[in-house]
Design a protein around this motif. Structure first.
Motif, PDB file in Angstrom:
ATOM      1  N   ASN A   1       0.854  -1.185   0.000  1.00  0.00           N
ATOM      2  CA  ASN A   1       0.000   0.000   0.000  1.00  0.00           C
ATOM      3  C   ASN A   1       0.887   1.230   0.000  1.00  0.00           C
ATOM      4  OD1 ASN A   1       0.869   0.015   2.729  1.00  0.00           O
ATOM      5  ND2 ASN A   1      -1.088   0.827   3.451  1.00  0.00           N
TER       6      ASN A   1
ATOM      7  N   SER B   1      -4.435   3.349  -0.275  1.00  0.00           N
ATOM      8  CA  SER B   1      -4.742   4.055   0.972  1.00  0.00           C
ATOM      9  C   SER B   1      -5.593   5.292   0.736  1.00  0.00           C
ATOM     10  CB  SER B   1      -3.439   4.443   1.688  1.00  0.00           C
ATOM     11  OG  SER B   1      -2.697   3.295   2.024  1.00  0.00           O
TER      12      SER B   1
ATOM     13  N   ARG C   1      -8.950   1.512   0.848  1.00  0.00           N
ATOM     14  CA  ARG C   1      -9.197   1.792   2.261  1.00  0.00           C
ATOM     15  C   ARG C   1     -10.567   2.426   2.456  1.00  0.00           C
ATOM     16  NH1 ARG C   1     -10.350   6.837   3.906  1.00  0.00           N
ATOM     17  NH2 ARG C   1      -8.702   7.618   2.552  1.00  0.00           N
TER      18      ARG C   1
ATOM     19  N   ILE D   1      -7.443   1.448   8.400  1.00  0.00           N
ATOM     20  CA  ILE D   1      -5.994   1.627   8.526  1.00  0.00           C
ATOM     21  C   ILE D   1      -5.676   2.384   9.813  1.00  0.00           C
ATOM     22  CG2 ILE D   1      -3.926   2.714   7.561  1.00  0.00           C
ATOM     23  CD1 ILE D   1      -4.970   2.252   4.799  1.00  0.00           C
TER      24      ILE D   1
END
Length: 303
Positions: free
Chosen positions: A155, A186, A208, A241
């Motif tokens: 990522n 992300s 994400r 995250i």
């Protein structure tokens, strides 16, 4: 059934700025996993078979590998599958990756990419910038990937400039494709090209949903985890995250507090690859049936 319905109503109608005790709400409920075959393929890198039909959550923790190890041991001891995003070429890159893999967690590379804003020193060694020539980008990405043992994907660390740059991002993804990596976007910019380029190149990709700890506050992280649970219950899966390093113990403590209640909600914590491969397979199937648009999520702030 009544307790379940009341809980779901509470979960979805509570104001976003009002804390809700997930554990207390779920106290009277026991969710029994249904029987059935896994709908995921057995060859997924780092994956495991799961029971279909449950709402699944992947917790990705960024910034493993750095010298500040605050929260590392706590994250690795939570008792759920964690996907550890390890920064390349740092003091603890190999140590953290080996420790995490040894405890059954999944490893991905936390690839440092140039942001629109932010200090260059935040990127660390092995960073990729939009001004690098093609050959240098591919060489650096290959070295970054090789520096993180047990990695099965990557990522972006920061990256609002690079992920919006087609040339640079295509080169990075070509190296990922050679490694058979999957990709987590992300989503630090609304201009990200990762999903569309992955679709074009046939690379497994997931985005994400929620950042868990933009504010280093237990209350904030608990609220974000509640939002993550809502998202998973709504669409069957969600990706959150968080971070180790500064404030890492705060995030780990909030997770420890929320995990039991979220599991009683009917949420199963899984490695990221399980969600990523299933999502991509479903996405491709939908493309064959109709004009399909990638899910859109809130973005970071130019990082």
């Amino acid at each position: 059934m009544m307790a379940w319905c009341l809980f779901i109503a509470m979960l979805f109608t509570a104001p976003a700025d009002q804390p809700v005790s997930v554990s207390a709400a779920a106290d009277s409920m026991l969710v029994t996993p249904s029987k059935g075959e896994s709908i995921l393929s057995d060859h997924m890198p780092g994956g495991k078979r799961t029971v279909p039909g449950k709402a699944r959550v992947a917790i990705v923790i960024d910034d493993f590998g750095q010298y500040n190890s605050e929260g590392v041991s706590e994250m690795l001891s939570l008792g759920i599958p964690i996907t550890c995003a390890v920064m390349p070429n740092l003091e603890n890159t190999v140590k953290h990756a080996e420790e995490a893999a040894g405890k059954g967690h999944q490893i991905i590379v936390h690839l440092p990419l140039e942001p629109v804003r932010g200090k260059k020193k935040w990127l660390g060694p092995g960073s990729i910038t939009t001004g690098m020539p093609d050959r240098e980008i591919k060489k650096m990405v290959s070295m970054d990937f090789e520096s993180v043992p047990h990695a099965v994907g990557f990522n972006n660390h920061m990256g609002s400039a690079v992920t919006a740059d087609e040339r640079a991002m295509r080169l990075i993804l070509q190296v990922a494709q050679e490694k058979n990596f999957f990709v987590l976007d992300s989503r630090t910019t609304e201009k990200t090209l990762i999903p569309s380029l992955c679709q074009e190149l046939g690379i497994t990709c997931i985005s994400r949903d929620i950042f868990l700890d933009d504010l280093k506050s237990p209350d904030f992280t608990r609220k974000q985890l509640l939002k993550l649970g809502r998202e998973a219950l709504k669409k069957g899966r969600a990706v959150g995250i968080g971070h180790v390093g500064r404030g890492g113990r705060i995030t780990a403590r909030a997770l420890e507090e929320m995990i039991p209640g979220m599991e009683e909600m009917g949420i199963e914590f899984v490695h990221l690859s399980e969600i990523a491969y299933e999502f991509t397979a479903g996405h491709r199937e939908n493309i064959e049936k109709e004009d399909y648009v990638f899910f859109s999520f809130p973005y970071g702030r130019g990082m």
